[in-house]
Design a protein around this motif. Structure first.
Motif, PDB file in Angstrom:
ATOM      1  N   ALA A  24       0.829  -1.203   0.000  1.00  0.00           N
ATOM      2  CA  ALA A  24       0.000   0.000   0.000  1.00  0.00           C
ATOM      3  C   ALA A  24       0.865   1.255   0.000  1.00  0.00           C
ATOM      4  CB  ALA A  24      -0.908   0.008   1.222  1.00  0.00           C
ATOM      5  N   SER A  25       0.351   2.285  -0.621  1.00  0.00           N
ATOM      6  CA  SER A  25       1.010   3.585  -0.603  1.00  0.00           C
ATOM      7  C   SER A  25      -0.063   4.661  -0.619  1.00  0.00           C
ATOM      8  CB  SER A  25       1.948   3.743  -1.802  1.00  0.00           C
ATOM      9  OG  SER A  25       1.235   3.641  -3.007  1.00  0.00           O
ATOM     10  N   GLY A  26       0.333   5.841  -0.216  1.00  0.00           N
ATOM     11  CA  GLY A  26      -0.621   6.944  -0.202  1.00  0.00           C
ATOM     12  C   GLY A  26      -0.886   7.398   1.219  1.00  0.00           C
ATOM     13  N   ARG A  27      -2.055   7.020   1.728  1.00  0.00           N
ATOM     14  CA  ARG A  27      -2.440   7.440   3.071  1.00  0.00           C
ATOM     15  C   ARG A  27      -1.776   6.551   4.129  1.00  0.00           C
ATOM     16  NH1 ARG A  27      -7.363  10.372   2.698  1.00  0.00           N
ATOM     17  NH2 ARG A  27      -7.145  11.709   0.839  1.00  0.00           N
ATOM     18  N   THR A  28      -2.014   6.865   5.393  1.00  0.00           N
ATOM     19  CA  THR A  28      -1.423   6.113   6.492  1.00  0.00           C
ATOM     20  C   THR A  28      -2.016   4.713   6.542  1.00  0.00           C
ATOM     21  OG1 THR A  28      -1.131   8.164   7.732  1.00  0.00           O
ATOM     22  CG2 THR A  28      -0.997   6.094   8.954  1.00  0.00           C
ATOM     23  N   PHE A  29      -1.174   3.717   6.288  1.00  0.00           N
ATOM     24  CA  PHE A  29      -1.621   2.339   6.167  1.00  0.00           C
ATOM     25  C   PHE A  29      -2.326   1.857   7.429  1.00  0.00           C
ATOM     26  CE2 PHE A  29      -1.698  -1.766   4.373  1.00  0.00           C
ATOM     27  CZ  PHE A  29      -1.217  -2.694   5.275  1.00  0.00           C
ATOM     28  N   SER A  30      -1.815   2.221   8.585  1.00  0.00           N
ATOM     29  CA  SER A  30      -2.366   1.713   9.839  1.00  0.00           C
ATOM     30  C   SER A  30      -3.732   2.302  10.177  1.00  0.00           C
ATOM     31  CB  SER A  30      -1.389   1.981  10.991  1.00  0.00           C
ATOM     32  OG  SER A  30      -1.127   3.371  11.099  1.00  0.00           O
ATOM     33  N   ASN A  31      -4.233   3.211   9.400  1.00  0.00           N
ATOM     34  CA  ASN A  31      -5.590   3.735   9.590  1.00  0.00           C
ATOM     35  C   ASN A  31      -6.653   2.858   8.932  1.00  0.00           C
ATOM     36  OD1 ASN A  31      -4.697   5.921  11.027  1.00  0.00           O
ATOM     37  ND2 ASN A  31      -4.829   7.369   9.328  1.00  0.00           N
ATOM     38  N   TYR A  32      -6.208   1.828   8.204  1.00  0.00           N
ATOM     39  CA  TYR A  32      -7.115   1.025   7.396  1.00  0.00           C
ATOM     40  C   TYR A  32      -7.113  -0.435   7.831  1.00  0.00           C
ATOM     41  CZ  TYR A  32      -7.293   5.020   4.299  1.00  0.00           C
ATOM     42  OH  TYR A  32      -7.494   6.273   3.794  1.00  0.00           O
ATOM     43  N   ALA A  33      -8.327  -0.983   7.991  1.00  0.00           N
ATOM     44  CA  ALA A  33      -8.452  -2.431   8.002  1.00  0.00           C
ATOM     45  C   ALA A  33      -8.199  -2.923   6.582  1.00  0.00           C
ATOM     46  CB  ALA A  33      -9.846  -2.832   8.461  1.00  0.00           C
ATOM     47  N   MET A  34      -7.661  -4.124   6.471  1.00  0.00           N
ATOM     48  CA  MET A  34      -7.303  -4.649   5.156  1.00  0.00           C
ATOM     49  C   MET A  34      -8.002  -5.980   4.920  1.00  0.00           C
ATOM     50  SD  MET A  34      -5.356  -2.366   3.917  1.00  0.00           S
ATOM     51  CE  MET A  34      -4.818  -3.250   2.444  1.00  0.00           C
ATOM     52  N   GLY A  35      -8.435  -6.164   3.698  1.00  0.00           N
ATOM     53  CA  GLY A  35      -9.129  -7.404   3.374  1.00  0.00           C
ATOM     54  C   GLY A  35      -8.645  -8.006   2.074  1.00  0.00           C
ATOM     55  N   TRP A  36      -8.911  -9.303   1.942  1.00  0.00           N
ATOM     56  CA  TRP A  36      -8.687 -10.019   0.688  1.00  0.00           C
ATOM     57  C   TRP A  36     -10.039 -10.543   0.209  1.00  0.00           C
ATOM     58  CZ3 TRP A  36      -4.304 -10.166  -2.145  1.00  0.00           C
ATOM     59  CH2 TRP A  36      -3.104  -9.844  -1.516  1.00  0.00           C
ATOM     60  N   PHE A  37     -10.298 -10.353  -1.058  1.00  0.00           N
ATOM     61  CA  PHE A  37     -11.492 -10.849  -1.714  1.00  0.00           C
ATOM     62  C   PHE A  37     -11.049 -11.659  -2.930  1.00  0.00           C
ATOM     63  CE2 PHE A  37     -14.893  -8.330   0.325  1.00  0.00           C
ATOM     64  CZ  PHE A  37     -14.110  -7.476   1.074  1.00  0.00           C
ATOM     65  N   ARG A  38     -11.971 -12.432  -3.467  1.00  0.00           N
ATOM     66  CA  ARG A  38     -11.643 -13.174  -4.678  1.00  0.00           C
ATOM     67  C   ARG A  38     -12.871 -13.258  -5.584  1.00  0.00           C
ATOM     68  NH1 ARG A  38     -10.764 -19.221  -2.024  1.00  0.00           N
ATOM     69  NH2 ARG A  38     -12.961 -19.622  -1.505  1.00  0.00           N
ATOM     70  N   GLN A  39     -12.589 -13.424  -6.863  1.00  0.00           N
ATOM     71  CA  GLN A  39     -13.666 -13.570  -7.832  1.00  0.00           C
ATOM     72  C   GLN A  39     -13.283 -14.645  -8.830  1.00  0.00           C
ATOM     73  OE1 GLN A  39     -14.834  -9.933  -9.807  1.00  0.00           O
ATOM     74  NE2 GLN A  39     -16.834 -10.786 -10.292  1.00  0.00           N
ATOM     75  N   ALA A  40     -14.083 -15.691  -8.844  1.00  0.00           N
ATOM     76  CA  ALA A  40     -13.898 -16.783  -9.793  1.00  0.00           C
ATOM     77  C   ALA A  40     -14.709 -16.487 -11.050  1.00  0.00           C
ATOM     78  CB  ALA A  40     -14.330 -18.095  -9.164  1.00  0.00           C
ATOM     79  N   PRO A  41     -14.342 -17.095 -12.181  1.00  0.00           N
ATOM     80  CA  PRO A  41     -15.090 -16.846 -13.419  1.00  0.00           C
ATOM     81  C   PRO A  41     -16.569 -17.155 -13.264  1.00  0.00           C
ATOM     82  CG  PRO A  41     -13.056 -17.998 -13.890  1.00  0.00           C
ATOM     83  CD  PRO A  41     -13.188 -17.965 -12.399  1.00  0.00           C
ATOM     84  N   GLY A  42     -17.402 -16.209 -13.654  1.00  0.00           N
ATOM     85  CA  GLY A  42     -18.838 -16.411 -13.597  1.00  0.00           C
ATOM     86  C   GLY A  42     -19.458 -16.262 -12.221  1.00  0.00           C
ATOM     87  N   LYS A  43     -18.656 -15.875 -11.249  1.00  0.00           N
ATOM     88  CA  LYS A  43     -19.173 -15.740  -9.882  1.00  0.00           C
ATOM     89  C   LYS A  43     -18.968 -14.313  -9.371  1.00  0.00           C
ATOM     90  CE  LYS A  43     -18.527 -20.549  -8.480  1.00  0.00           C
ATOM     91  NZ  LYS A  43     -18.011 -21.458  -7.422  1.00  0.00           N
TER      92      LYS A  43
END
Length: 126
Positions: A24-43
């Motif tokens: 990450a770059s830009g704003r203060t990283f520690s101000n943000y919760a972070m998540g991972w998402f995924r997208q499979a074909p057709g879903k």
């Protein structure tokens, strides 16, 4: 603005491991919760895992519990997703996302996230 760049995706066999990174770059990283998402074909895009601002709290979708681990290093402005025992159904484009949140909150809903990376492909073969 927060810029997010994922890396670490690739083609692996079922049972293998991968570690995704999101810088990450830009704003203060520690101000943000972070998540991972995924997208499979057709879903639809789905939540995978998230971590609170300080890293103390995490949440996972049921299908990855015990196999995936999310962590963050605020000194390096990076969030990780360690994926073990990969399955065919883990094949998807994986996105990291940032949510402006209170310190211990771990958002799981897509609309809670303000910034998104471009995604990295994970393909699991048999």
């Amino acid at each position: 603005q927060v810029q997010l760049v994922e890396s670490g995706g690739g083609l692996v066999q079922a049972g293998d491991s991968l570690r995704l990174s999101c810088a990450a770059s830009g704003r203060t990283f520690s101000n943000y919760a972070m998540g991972w998402f995924r997208q499979a074909p057709g879903k639809d895009r789905e939540f995978v895992a998230a971590v609170s601002r300080g890293g103390a709290s995490t949440r996972y979708i049921d299908s990855v519990k015990g196999r995936f681990t999310i962590s963050r290093d605020n000194a390096k402005n990076t969030v990780y997703l360690l994926m073990n025992s990969l399955k065919l159904e883990d094949t998807a484009v994986y996105y990291c996302a940032a949510a402006l949140a209170s310190y211990f909150i771990v958002p799981v809903a897509t609309p809670a996230y303000d910034y998104w990376g471009q995604g990295t492909q994970v393909t699991v073969s048999s």
